[in-house]
Every structure is written in structure tokens, then in C-alpha cells.
Write an enzyme that holds these catalytic residues in place. Structure first.
Site, PDB file in Angstrom:
ATOM      1  N   HIS A 297       0.850  -1.186   0.000  1.00 56.60           N
ATOM      2  CA  HIS A 297       0.000   0.000   0.000  1.00 56.60           C
ATOM      3  C   HIS A 297       0.890   1.242   0.000  1.00 56.60           C
ATOM      4  O   HIS A 297       1.830   1.340   0.805  1.00 56.60           O
ATOM      5  CB  HIS A 297      -0.908   0.018   1.227  1.00 56.60           C
ATOM      6  CG  HIS A 297      -2.007  -0.995   1.176  1.00 56.60           C
ATOM      7  ND1 HIS A 297      -2.330  -1.816   2.244  1.00 56.60           N
ATOM      8  CD2 HIS A 297      -2.870  -1.322   0.180  1.00 56.60           C
ATOM      9  CE1 HIS A 297      -3.344  -2.592   1.902  1.00 56.60           C
ATOM     10  NE2 HIS A 297      -3.680  -2.312   0.663  1.00 56.60           N
ATOM     11  N   TYR A 472       4.117  -0.061   4.702  1.00 58.56           N
ATOM     12  CA  TYR A 472       4.760  -1.236   5.298  1.00 58.56           C
ATOM     13  C   TYR A 472       3.887  -2.492   5.248  1.00 58.56           C
ATOM     14  O   TYR A 472       3.944  -3.318   6.144  1.00 58.56           O
ATOM     15  CB  TYR A 472       5.200  -0.949   6.747  1.00 58.56           C
ATOM     16  CG  TYR A 472       5.507   0.501   6.997  1.00 58.56           C
ATOM     17  CD1 TYR A 472       6.519   1.151   6.278  1.00 58.56           C
ATOM     18  CD2 TYR A 472       4.768   1.255   7.897  1.00 58.56           C
ATOM     19  CE1 TYR A 472       6.783   2.499   6.474  1.00 58.56           C
ATOM     20  CE2 TYR A 472       5.033   2.607   8.101  1.00 58.56           C
ATOM     21  CZ  TYR A 472       6.044   3.214   7.385  1.00 58.56           C
ATOM     22  OH  TYR A 472       6.296   4.549   7.580  1.00 58.56           O
ATOM     23  N   HIS A 473       3.113  -2.643   4.170  1.00 55.30           N
ATOM     24  CA  HIS A 473       2.221  -3.795   4.024  1.00 55.30           C
ATOM     25  C   HIS A 473       2.705  -4.717   2.904  1.00 55.30           C
ATOM     26  O   HIS A 473       1.907  -5.214   2.107  1.00 55.30           O
ATOM     27  CB  HIS A 473       0.793  -3.329   3.744  1.00 55.30           C
ATOM     28  CG  HIS A 473       0.193  -2.517   4.837  1.00 55.30           C
ATOM     29  ND1 HIS A 473      -0.948  -1.755   4.675  1.00 55.30           N
ATOM     30  CD2 HIS A 473       0.572  -2.352   6.135  1.00 55.30           C
ATOM     31  CE1 HIS A 473      -1.235  -1.152   5.806  1.00 55.30           C
ATOM     32  NE2 HIS A 473      -0.325  -1.489   6.707  1.00 55.30           N
ATOM     33  N   LEU A 474       3.991  -4.956   2.821  1.00 52.74           N
ATOM     34  CA  LEU A 474       4.551  -5.761   1.742  1.00 52.74           C
ATOM     35  C   LEU A 474       4.038  -7.197   1.822  1.00 52.74           C
ATOM     36  O   LEU A 474       3.962  -7.785   2.912  1.00 52.74           O
ATOM     37  CB  LEU A 474       6.080  -5.750   1.804  1.00 52.74           C
ATOM     38  CG  LEU A 474       6.757  -4.479   1.278  1.00 52.74           C
ATOM     39  CD1 LEU A 474       6.602  -3.337   2.270  1.00 52.74           C
ATOM     40  CD2 LEU A 474       8.235  -4.727   1.012  1.00 52.74           C
TER      41      LEU A 474
END
Length: 538
Positions: A297, A472-474
Site C-alpha cells: 500500500h 509497510y504492508h509488503l
């Protein structure tokens, strides 16, 4: 480097003690006949920064708790390289994240099932979601589970005004966005318990540290997956300068995350054959999809200067900060007990959509650095961040060298897809409407970012490219699915036996949510599948 044998054979070896690894260790070790080994490169999570919810900002770049990855410069973001935090401590990223508990929509998981992930529909994963939670008992929520989830204890007056302004934007208050529907404005639910961070390690490891069949090893940097005759047989790791090999008589489970899991597979000769050859490694199995399909995101922010000095910016400076510190130590209350985002919304960018495509985070604070979080400003401010729920851009994670201690190349390709660029523009416009409501007018002095000069689509897109950042939604780099996916719906890596992947990397498509809760669900379902399967010596 020759390796010593480590403490006999193991029924399950788990690589990574993050959100997924903690759940796996807890669930797999419930069968006391099974020996379970959990390996973590980082250390224990005892530092105060990891306990105080507001310590999030202090762990953001601290190498004691953080891998501190950096992305490759991206053409869609003005060739900027972005700092990408990942937890390097027991609890993983759940020990350094922003605490928000967001599970995703039913359509996210039904989409997985329709794309070939049998067993992953919303109806099938809901029991695992509910079983994780200690929140409230209902058809959609769980109570009595290990992971405590709490509501915000009190509303800042600016947050209350933001919620009141939701009706002006056409949105109703949603009492539970993790319930029957996401859409609406709300206060965020948090992984905070009695004013302290409640990470995956707090929830799933702390209660079981004394289990005789569980061994937790910190400071263990994994070097490679050992294989023989088409089967994963063990893990070689370095600890205190010694090379050790743990042998698996059952299954190895990778839970090292969307960066760590594909990277380890690649340096073990289990990724794309062409990459293995380029690294000078033998090709153990050819999995072209390992490291591809990276998703994240990408967020932009709209900031307003606030008229009165009542925001978190002022509370975070001495002498008020000293009072807040003492208050937290004595009562576990106050500013330091809050998550960075207080409230938010799920909204549709246009009425013709069937469900929300934009997620928002709101806080009575503003930041000096680029991105959604950073150093608090010296003047009063409020911020709303926005990102597209299901971006179309895809990137990759690829090993640069055969040594796993060297960070891989990480290229998310933010804003590469035309749909994502359009969503960035629309998201900024909707965010502006949220901060421009009559309810917030008594608090707002002026918009400071993007700024009143940026009005047309080109100017807003330029702002998104120059100032946006990862949230930080890898995920997605070892996607599960049917033929062509590197991982099966049972989470087995194709081409080798005895090896599963059970973390955010297996998501075929990113969820319309923060990814921590979904990652825990994946691990819980993985453990259930593994427990149902008999091992060589159960």
C-alpha cells in the site's frame, strides 16, 4: 563454512518469529509429542520502546529491532529509494508496527478462492480470524483468543470532530469495521492491552515459553535451507559466530515475511532457476514466481495547521512530554498509550463501486518528514493519510548475492499502473473533503500539504510521486494458487517436499487492510493443516 548439528531432529522448524512464526510456534507445539524449533535473527522484545505504544516512532529506524531495508529507486516515485522497516526481534513487525488491527473484507478472501486458492474463502478463514482474537464474541468477531484487541479509550476533541464530519462526506459511523462491513468512519481497533503494546510475541509466545517441546533460538541468522533427494532436510544458521544445522524429520515452515522468505528460497537454489545460476548456485527447484508479485500500500497525506496548541505535536515536547512519560509509567495511560492513528475510514471513490477502494488514517498530529509518519512538527497540526485498498502495481524481491546476509533488491514499482495513479489523485481529493468538513472548521487554520496551489490532476499526481510512502504492508512474493503459483493452497512450496511458506508472502493479492491480522490468520490455518497431517514421528 562447516556446520555443527543442532540438538537432534525436529518435527517442525519455523524460520522467523514474527507475526506468523509466533502463531505457528504456539499452535504446533500444542501437540507435546512434536519437537518444535523457532529461529529468529533478532533478539528478545524487552526494550521500553517495544512496550510503549508511542515507541513506534523510536523503533522506526533502530537497527536493534529493525532490518531497515531500502527499496530500489522507483520511476513512479521520482526515482526515490524508500526506507522499509521490518521487525528484527521476537514478534517481528508486530513489535514495531502502528498497532492497527484490520482484517480485510469478505471479498478479499473470496477473491483468493476464486483465483485458485481452495480453502481460503471468507467463510473458510473466518473461524481462524475469530479464533485469534480477544475482542468480543459475535458472528464476525472472537473473544478469548490469544491476541488482545482494544478500542481507543478516549477521544481527542479533534478526532471527535473528524468522526462527526464523516456524515458530511456521506459516511456513517461504523461501530466495527472488522465486522459485517468495512465502509464508514470509525476509531481504530489496536493490538494494545492495558496501555502497552501487545505483539504476536506477547500473545502467542509469552504464555508458552516453558513448553518442554518448544525451543526458541534468538540471534539465529539463517543461511540456507538444506535439501536432499528433493526434500528439505534442515536449516543452517549462524549464532554467536558458530554455524549450526538443525535437521527436520518433519516439515520446515518459512515465516520470514514478504522479503525474508523469498530471499531465503532464492539463496537456497529454490527460486527462479535463472537467478540461481546468476548467483552461482545449484538449481534445486525452479520456481519462477518466487520473489515476484510484490505488492504494498502506497500512502499520501493531507495536512492542516491547527489553530490551537492542543495536538499531539505539543504533548510530545518537554515539559509536557515528561508528564506524559510519568503518567504512562504510573498508570499506562495518556498520549504514550495510543496508536499513531486514532481514527479512519473506508470509503468508495465513486458511487458505482460495490465496496470501498480507499482506506484512511487520521491523527491529531503532523509530521516533518516525508511519508505518513516521522518527526512531529513544531506547530499544531492534523493529518489524514490515504491509500488504495487493492493496488494493481506489482514488483519483486531478488537476491543480489548468494550470501543471505546481504539485503536483496526490493522494487515495489509504486504507481506503475495507471489505475494506481488515478486512485492516488482521487484519494487526495477525498482526503481533502474529510479535512474540509464543517465539523473540523473550528480547528483548521489552513492546508499545508499538498497545499492550496496543487489543485489539478497533474499537480496532485506530482505530489503523490514526490511525497508518498510505503505503509509497510509488503506481501505476495511467494503467492499461493493453482498451477503457475510457487506455493500451493496447502502452502507447500512446489518442487520440493517438506517445506511450506506461511506468512504475508503467500497472499495472492493484497487485502484491503493492514496486513498483520491476515498474516496471523494465514499462520493459524497453516498450523491447523500441519497438525491434521501425520508426521514421521508424531
Amino acid at each position: 563454512m562447516s556446520a555443527e548439528r543442532f540438538e537432534g531432529d525436529w518435527d517442525h522448524i519455523i524460520v522467523g518469529a514474527g507475526s506468523a512464526g509466533c502463531v505457528l510456534a504456539n499452535r504446533l507445539s500444542t501437540d507435546l509429542r512434536r519437537r518444535v524449533l523457532l529461529l529468529e535473527a533478532g533478539g528478545e522484545a524487552r526494550h521500553p520502546y517495544l512496550q510503549v505504544p508511542a515507541g513506534f516512532l523510536k523503533t522506526f529506524r533502530d537497527p536493534r529491532f529493525n532490518w531497515n531495508f531500502t527499496t530500489e529507486p522507483g520511476p513512479g516515485v521520482d526515482d526515490r529509494a524508500m526506507h522499509t522497516p521490518r521487525g528484527r526481534v521476537l514478534g517481528g513487525s508486530s513489535a514495531i508496527n502502528g498497532h492497527l488491527w484490520v482484517r480485510g473484507s469478505a471479498r478479499d478472501f473470496d477473491g483468493w478462492a476464486q483465483a485458485g486458492c481452495r480453502g481460503w474463502s471468507h467463510e473458510e478463514v473466518l473461524p481462524y480470524c475469530r479464533g485469534l482474537e480477544d475482542y468480543r464474541d459475535s458472528a464476525h468477531r472472537g473473544a478469548g483468543g490469544p491476541q488482545h484487541v482494544s478500542d481507543i479509550p478516549a477521544l481527542h476533541p479533534i478526532v471527535a470532530a473528524f468522526l462527526d464530519g464523516g456524515a458530511e462526506c456521506g459516511l456513517a459511523r461504523n461501530p466495527d469495521y472488522n465486522g459485517a462491513a468495512q465502509e464508514g468512519v470509525f476509531t481504530y481497533q489496536r493490538s494494545i492491552r492495558r496501555g502497552s503494546r501487545f505483539s504476536a510475541a506477547s500473545a502467542f509466545l509469552a504464555p508458552i515459553r516453558r513448553r518442554a517441546n518448544l525451543r526458541i533460538v534468538t540471534g539465529a541468522m539463517v543461511l540456507r535451507i538444506e535439501t536432499a533427494s528433493g526434500r528439505a532436510t534442515g536449516i543452517t544458521f549462524v549464532r554467536d559466530g558458530r554455524a549450526l544445522t538443525a535437521h527436520a524429520r518433519g516439515e520446515i515452515v518459512l515465516a520470514a515475511g514478504a522479503i525474508g522468505s523469498p530471499h531465503l528460497l532464492q539463496v537456497s537454489g529454490l527460486g527462479p532457476a535463472a537467478l540461481s545460476r546468476a548467483l552461482g548456485l545449484p538449481v534445486i527447484a525452479d520456481n519462477p514466481g518466487v520473489g515476484e508479485n510484490l505488492q504494498d500500500h502506497y500512502a499520501m497525506r493531507v495536512v492542516h495547521r491547527v489553530i490551537r496548541p492542543v495536538t499531539l505535536n505539543e504533548q510530545a515536547r518537554p515539559p509536557r512530554l515528561w508528564w506524559e512519560m510519568a503518567r504512562w509509567v504510573l498508570t499506562r495511560r495518556g498520549m504514550l498509550a495510543y496508536s499513531p492513528a486514532h481514527a479512519g475510514a473506508f470509503a468508495r471513490s465513486r458511487d458505482t463501486l460495490e465496496e470501498p477502494d480507499l482506506q484512511f488514517v487520521f491523527t491529531p498530529a503532523s509530521y516533518s518528514e516525508e511519508g505518513v509518519t516521522g518527526q512531529l512538527q513544531d506547530v499544531p497540526g492534523m493529518t489524514i493519510g490515504v491509500w488504495q485498498c487493492r493496488p494493481e502495481s506489482r514488483g519483486f524481491v531478488r537476491a543480489r548475492q548468494s550470501d543471505p546476509r546481504q539485503a536483496p533488491a526490493i522494487q515495489p514499482n509504486y504507481l506503475a499502473a495507471a489505475e494506481d495513479r488515478a486512485a492516488a489523485i482521487t484519494g487526495l481529493r477525498v482526503a481533502r473533503r474529510f479535512l474540509g468538513t464543517r465539523a473540523l472548521a473550528p480547528w483548521s487554520a489552513a492546508e499545508t500539504a499538498p497545499g492550496p496551489a496543487r489543485q489539478d490532476d497533474d499537480a496532485l499526481l506530482a505530489y503523490a510521486r514526490a511525497k508518498g510512502a510505503t505503509v509497510y504492508h509488503l506481501c505476495g512474493t511467494c503467492r499461493m494458487g493453482g498451477d503457475g503459483a510457487p506455493v500451493t493452497p496447502e502452502l507447500r512450496l512446489r518442487g520440493v517436499d517438506g517445506l511450506r511458506v506461511a506468512d504475508a508472502s503467500v497472499m495472492p493479492r493484497i487485502v484491503s487492510a493492514n496486513t498483520n491480522a491476515t498474516t496471523m490468520m494465514i499462520a493459524a490455518k497453516a498450523a491447523a493443516m500441519m497438525l491434521r497431517q501425520s508426521t514421521t514421528n508424531p
